[in-house]
Design a protein around this motif. Structure first.
Motif, short mmCIF file in Angstrom:
data_model
loop_
_atom_site.label_atom_id
_atom_site.label_comp_id
_atom_site.label_asym_id
_atom_site.label_seq_id
_atom_site.Cartn_x
_atom_site.Cartn_y
_atom_site.Cartn_z
N LEU A 76 21.17 -23.02 88.23
CA LEU A 76 20.91 -22.25 87.04
C LEU A 76 19.61 -21.48 87.19
N LEU A 77 19.70 -20.15 87.00
CA LEU A 77 18.51 -19.29 87.05
C LEU A 77 17.85 -19.17 85.69
N LEU A 78 18.66 -18.93 84.67
CA LEU A 78 18.13 -18.77 83.33
C LEU A 78 19.27 -18.83 82.32
N LYS A 79 18.89 -18.94 81.05
CA LYS A 79 19.89 -19.05 79.99
C LYS A 79 19.36 -18.39 78.73
N TYR A 80 20.28 -17.94 77.90
CA TYR A 80 19.94 -17.39 76.59
C TYR A 80 20.80 -18.08 75.54
N VAL A 89 14.57 -13.16 78.51
CA VAL A 89 14.36 -14.54 78.94
C VAL A 89 13.88 -14.57 80.38
N GLN A 90 12.98 -15.48 80.63
CA GLN A 90 12.44 -15.65 81.97
C GLN A 90 13.11 -16.84 82.64
N GLY A 91 13.34 -16.70 83.93
CA GLY A 91 13.95 -17.78 84.65
C GLY A 91 13.14 -18.18 85.86
N ILE A 92 13.79 -18.93 86.73
CA ILE A 92 13.11 -19.36 87.95
C ILE A 92 13.16 -18.26 88.99
#
Lengths: 114, 114
Positions: A46-50, A57-60
Motif C-alpha cells: 500500500l502506497l497511500l489511501k484516501y 494525500v501523502q504516501g510512502i
C-alpha cells in the motif's frame, strides 16, 4: 457497480523526471481509494489511501495522490522518480460493502530510463 | 510487514490434479482473500472469508473452493487443475474494525498447470 480505470498500461519516464499515473473510478458515494505498488516478483504494498478530508494525500516513498470528485479521479504523482520506482502500480476502490472487498484497476507498469 | 506467508511459493502441476494453496497469517485479522493476477487483468477476487467457516465467492470463483477452519489459515483448492488456472495467486488480509478496506498482501504463489 464500482469500477476503476487506469488508462495507461505502460508509462516510461526518465530518472529525475516527474510522474503522474492516472486513475478514474466509478462510484456513487464518497469512495475509499487506494494506490498499491508491486515490484517484480513481489506482493502488493500500500502506497497511500484516501477516505475523507484533505483531498491531497501523502504516501510512502515520496508519492502523493489527489482526489478530485468532479473528475472522478485519483491520480498518483511523484515530483522526481528514482530507478527503484520501476514497478507496477494499481489503483483500487472499496466496493462499498462491509465485507471490505476492493476492486483493482488493471495496473500501470512504470519504466524508468537512466 | 504484515505477517502473511503463502505456501508453496512455486508449483508446477499437471492438468486434472488437485492443488491446495495455503495462506497463513499471524495478525489475527478477521478477513482473508484469495486473488489471482494475470497480465492485462490486474487482480481478480476468487473467494474471501469474513470469519472462521464463513466464506463467500468473488468475481472468478468457478473451479476453486476454499476453507477456513482457523483464523490464521485460509486454503484455496483447485479440485482439478486446468491450464487456464495458471496464474500468480495472492492472499490478502484485512481487519475492517480497524481500517476500512485496507488489505495487506502475501508474497504470492506462482502456479503453472501443464
Amino acid at each position: 457497480a464500482q469500477s476503476v480505470t487506469q488508462p495507461d498500461i505502460h508509462i516510461t519516464v526518465s530518472e529525475g523526471a516527474s510522474l503522474e499515473l492516472r486513475c478514474n473510478y466509478s462510484y456513487g458515494a464518497t469512495p475509499y481509494l487506494f494506490w498499491y505498488v508491486q515490484s517484480p516478483g513481489q506482493g502488493l504494498q500500500l502506497l497511500l489511501k484516501y477516505f475523507s478530508g484533505d483531498t491531497l494525500v501523502q504516501g510512502i516513498k515520496g508519492f502523493e495522490a489527489e482526489f478530485k470528485r468532479s473528475q472522478s479521479s485519483f491520480n498518483l504523482r511523484k515530483p522526481s522518480v528514482h530507478w527503484s520506482d520501476a514497478a507496477e502500480y494499481f489503483c483500487a476502490v472499496g466496493d462499498g460493502n462491509r465485507d471490505d472487498k476492493i476492486i483493482f484497476g488493471k495496473g500501470t507498469r512504470l519504466h524508468i530510463l537512466p | 510487514d504484515a505477517g502473511i506467508t503463502q505456501s508453496p511459493r512455486h508449483k508446477v502441476t499437471e492438468t486434472g490434479t488437485p492443488v491446495t494453496l495455503r495462506c497463513h497469517q499471524t495478525e489475527n485479522h478477521r478477513y482473508m482473500y484469495w486473488y489471482r493476477q494475470d497480465p492485462g487483468h490486474g487482480l481478480r477476487l476468487i473467494h474471501y472469508s469474513y470469519g472462521v467457516k464463513d466464506t463467500d465467492k468473488g468475481e472468478v470463483s468457478d473451479g476453486y473452493s476454499v476453507s477456513r477452519s482457523k483464523t490464521e489459515d485460509f486454503l484455496l483448492t483447485l479440485e482439478s487443475a486446468t491450464s487456464s488456472q495458471t496464474s500468480v495467486y495472492f492472499c490478502a488480509i484485512s481487519e475492517p474494525d480497524r481500517e476500512f478496506y485496507e488489505q495487506y498482501f502475501g508474497p504470492g504463489t506462482r502456479l503453472t498447470v501443464t
